[in-house]
Design a protein around this motif. Sequence first.
Motif, PDB file in Angstrom:
ATOM      1  N   VAL A  40      20.971 101.935  79.201  1.00  0.00           N
ATOM      2  CA  VAL A  40      21.590 100.651  79.483  1.00  0.00           C
ATOM      3  C   VAL A  40      21.824  99.921  78.164  1.00  0.00           C
ATOM      4  N   GLY A  41      21.105  98.814  77.931  1.00  0.00           N
ATOM      5  CA  GLY A  41      21.342  98.032  76.742  1.00  0.00           C
ATOM      6  C   GLY A  41      20.381  98.344  75.607  1.00  0.00           C
ATOM      7  N   ILE A  42      20.873  98.252  74.390  1.00  0.00           N
ATOM      8  CA  ILE A  42      20.055  98.386  73.183  1.00  0.00           C
ATOM      9  C   ILE A  42      20.545  97.351  72.177  1.00  0.00           C
ATOM     10  N   CYS A  43      19.703  97.043  71.199  1.00  0.00           N
ATOM     11  CA  CYS A  43      20.048  96.049  70.188  1.00  0.00           C
ATOM     12  C   CYS A  43      19.911  96.633  68.795  1.00  0.00           C
ATOM     13  N   THR A  44      20.712  96.116  67.873  1.00  0.00           N
ATOM     14  CA  THR A  44      20.567  96.456  66.462  1.00  0.00           C
ATOM     15  C   THR A  44      20.506  95.166  65.652  1.00  0.00           C
ATOM     16  N   HIS A  45      19.570  95.122  64.710  1.00  0.00           N
ATOM     17  CA  HIS A  45      19.472  93.991  63.792  1.00  0.00           C
ATOM     18  C   HIS A  45      20.755  93.934  62.961  1.00  0.00           C
ATOM     19  N   ASP A  46      21.245  92.733  62.684  1.00  0.00           N
ATOM     20  CA  ASP A  46      22.495  92.577  61.941  1.00  0.00           C
ATOM     21  C   ASP A  46      22.474  93.350  60.622  1.00  0.00           C
ATOM     22  N   ASP A  47      21.375  93.232  59.864  1.00  0.00           N
ATOM     23  CA  ASP A  47      21.302  93.894  58.555  1.00  0.00           C
ATOM     24  C   ASP A  47      21.282  95.412  58.701  1.00  0.00           C
ATOM     25  N   ARG A  48      20.561  95.912  59.698  1.00  0.00           N
ATOM     26  CA  ARG A  48      20.496  97.358  59.904  1.00  0.00           C
ATOM     27  C   ARG A  48      21.855  97.905  60.349  1.00  0.00           C
ATOM     28  N   PHE A  49      22.548  97.172  61.203  1.00  0.00           N
ATOM     29  CA  PHE A  49      23.875  97.596  61.629  1.00  0.00           C
ATOM     30  C   PHE A  49      24.818  97.657  60.429  1.00  0.00           C
ATOM     31  N   ASP A  50      24.790  96.616  59.586  1.00  0.00           N
ATOM     32  CA  ASP A  50      25.668  96.596  58.410  1.00  0.00           C
ATOM     33  C   ASP A  50      25.384  97.768  57.487  1.00  0.00           C
ATOM     34  N   GLU A  51      24.105  98.123  57.308  1.00  0.00           N
ATOM     35  CA  GLU A  51      23.758  99.283  56.475  1.00  0.00           C
ATOM     36  C   GLU A  51      24.351 100.563  57.037  1.00  0.00           C
ATOM     37  N   GLY A 307      14.689 111.396  65.836  1.00  0.00           N
ATOM     38  CA  GLY A 307      14.840 110.541  67.004  1.00  0.00           C
ATOM     39  C   GLY A 307      13.574 110.525  67.835  1.00  0.00           C
ATOM     40  N   ASP A 308      13.727 110.423  69.161  1.00  0.00           N
ATOM     41  CA  ASP A 308      12.563 110.365  70.037  1.00  0.00           C
ATOM     42  C   ASP A 308      11.813 111.681  70.116  1.00  0.00           C
ATOM     43  N   ALA A 309      12.395 112.765  69.648  1.00  0.00           N
ATOM     44  CA  ALA A 309      11.656 114.020  69.581  1.00  0.00           C
ATOM     45  C   ALA A 309      10.522 113.923  68.569  1.00  0.00           C
ATOM     46  N   ALA A 310      10.689 113.066  67.553  1.00  0.00           N
ATOM     47  CA  ALA A 310       9.683 112.934  66.496  1.00  0.00           C
ATOM     48  C   ALA A 310       8.796 111.717  66.683  1.00  0.00           C
ATOM     49  N   THR A 311       9.365 110.590  67.092  1.00  0.00           N
ATOM     50  CA  THR A 311       8.583 109.373  67.307  1.00  0.00           C
ATOM     51  C   THR A 311       9.109 108.645  68.536  1.00  0.00           C
ATOM     52  N   VAL A 312       8.200 108.295  69.421  1.00  0.00           N
ATOM     53  CA  VAL A 312       8.539 107.454  70.570  1.00  0.00           C
ATOM     54  C   VAL A 312       7.927 106.088  70.306  1.00  0.00           C
ATOM     55  N   VAL A 313       8.772 105.093  70.155  1.00  0.00           N
ATOM     56  CA  VAL A 313       8.351 103.746  69.790  1.00  0.00           C
ATOM     57  C   VAL A 313       8.588 102.821  70.981  1.00  0.00           C
ATOM     58  N   ARG A 314       7.618 101.992  71.295  1.00  0.00           N
ATOM     59  CA  ARG A 314       7.772 101.074  72.430  1.00  0.00           C
ATOM     60  C   ARG A 314       8.995 100.173  72.233  1.00  0.00           C
ATOM     61  N   PRO A 315       9.689  99.846  73.314  1.00  0.00           N
ATOM     62  CA  PRO A 315      10.916  99.063  73.169  1.00  0.00           C
ATOM     63  C   PRO A 315      10.735  97.689  72.534  1.00  0.00           C
ATOM     64  N   HIS A 316       9.497  97.163  72.491  1.00  0.00           N
ATOM     65  CA  HIS A 316       9.259  95.851  71.870  1.00  0.00           C
ATOM     66  C   HIS A 316       9.816  95.782  70.446  1.00  0.00           C
ATOM     67  N   ASN A 317       9.853  96.916  69.743  1.00  0.00           N
ATOM     68  CA  ASN A 317      10.287  96.934  68.340  1.00  0.00           C
ATOM     69  C   ASN A 317      11.766  96.632  68.168  1.00  0.00           C
ATOM     70  N   THR A 318      12.563  96.866  69.190  1.00  0.00           N
ATOM     71  CA  THR A 318      14.021  96.723  69.107  1.00  0.00           C
ATOM     72  C   THR A 318      14.569  97.560  67.947  1.00  0.00           C
ATOM     73  N   SER A 319      14.119  98.802  67.846  1.00  0.00           N
ATOM     74  CA  SER A 319      14.499  99.631  66.701  1.00  0.00           C
ATOM     75  C   SER A 319      14.858 101.070  67.072  1.00  0.00           C
ATOM     76  N   GLY A 320      14.896 101.413  68.367  1.00  0.00           N
ATOM     77  CA  GLY A 320      15.034 102.814  68.742  1.00  0.00           C
ATOM     78  C   GLY A 320      16.300 103.483  68.257  1.00  0.00           C
TER      79      GLY A 320
END
Length: 411
Positions: A40-51, A307-320
Motif C-alpha cells: 500500500v503506502g510507503i514514505c521517503t524522507h525528502d533528503d533520501r529521495f533527492d539522493e 532488502g528485506d531478505a537481509a534486514t527486516v525493519v519495523r515500519p516505525h522507521n519509515t525507511s524500508g
Amino acid sequence: MAVVGGSIAGSAFAAAAARLGAERVVVLERSPGRLEDRGVGICTHDDRFDELVRTGHLAADTRRHRLTVRRWVTRGPAGAGDGPDGRGRVLWDQPFPFHSHHWAGLWQSLRERTPEQVEYRLGSTVTAVGGDDGGAWAEEADGGRHPYDLVIGADGYRSVVRAAVCPQAAPEYAGYVCWRGSYDDALLAELPGGAAVWPEEECVTVCYRGGQVVIYRIPGLDPGRTQVNWVFYAPTPGWLRLDGPTSIPAGTLTDSGLDELRQLAERHLPPYWAGLVTLTPRERTFLQPVYDLATPRRTAGRLLIGGDAATVVRPHNTSGAVKAVQDAHAFEQAGRTAGSWSALLAAYDRERSSAGRELVELGRTLGRAQVTAAPDWSAMDGPAMTAWWQHQLTGGGGFGGHALGRTGPPS
C-alpha cells in the motif's frame, strides 16, 4: 547474474547490475502477474529521495504526495476533548519532511529505469540456491538448475537465498501486529466533516495504550487521484497462529476479524479516525505481524542478499524502501571500485551489514517507545513529546534512513 525477486529491491539490484556492465541479468519473480497491487503506502524522507534521484536510481518525476507535519493525537478521557470534528486532543505537531508513495508507483519508477538487457521472468519460483567462490546456481520449481556468476537474493523476509547465506537467521516476532488498509479518499465524504477537516499535507499518529495508528494520504494508481493509507499497530489477535513468518492477505480476513478491527478502532480512536479506518473495504484490508531481522552477514560465496531478505525493519522507521534501494546503490558502488568478485562482495557486506543492524535496533527502540512501553499519553504535551522523541534517536538515529555512504553512527 540472477536476481531472485522482482519487487522494489529486486528491480533496484537488477538495474545496478546492468549499469555495472553485466552482459545478462535475469530477474526471477515468483508472481505470475504484474506487481502493481502489492503493498500500500510507503514514505521517503525528502533528503533520501533527492539522493536517490541524484544517483540515478529514481526519476525526479516519480509520483509522490508531499507531507510536511506529523500530528500526534490521542483520545480524550471517556471521549471528552476530542474536539468538534472528532479528531482528538493534539499532543504535538512534529515537522515531517517526507513524501508518500503508492507502492506500485515507486516500483514502477524503478522498473522503468531498468536497462533493456534485464530479463524479467514472471512465474519463476526459486526453490534452492548455492555456490562457492567460483560461481553460483539457482534451482527453480520445475527442477531446472542454472549457473550464474552471482545470485542476488531480493526475495523478501521469507528469502530462499538468505537460507543459503545465513541458515541460522530468521525473522523474530516483535509481539504485536499491524492491520493495514487503503482506499480512494473520495470515501471520506461519508465522515462528518468529510475530507476538509484533515489537511492533505498532514500525517496523523493516533496514540492509545497498547498501540497507535499512522494515517496519511498517498497518490492513487490513477493520475490525479489520492488514497487514504493507514497502519494500525495493535496487540496480537487471539486467533492468529504464528507458525512462521506470515501475513493475512487483503480480501481474506473473516467477518469476525474485520469486526475485531472495528471494535479496536471504536474503542481506542477518536471518532473521526475510527470512522476512517472502518470505511476500508474488505479487499483493501490486511494484517501483518511485525518482525525484526538483522543477518550477521550478507554474502557467502557468490550469493548476496539485500532488502528485506537481509534486514527486516519495523515500519516505525519509515525507511524500508530507502533501505532496499540503498542496498543496491552500495552494491553498484562496490562494483565500480572492486577488482574482483571477492572484493566487491566484501565491500558490500562491510557497509550494509552494519547499517542494517543499526536500523533494526532503531526499529526496536521506536517500537518499545511507541507501542509496547509507551508513555501515559494523557500526561503528554508538546515539550514532553519533543524530549520523548529525541530520546528515541539517541545513539544513532536513522529515522527515514541514513544518508548514502554513511557506515556508522553520526558524530
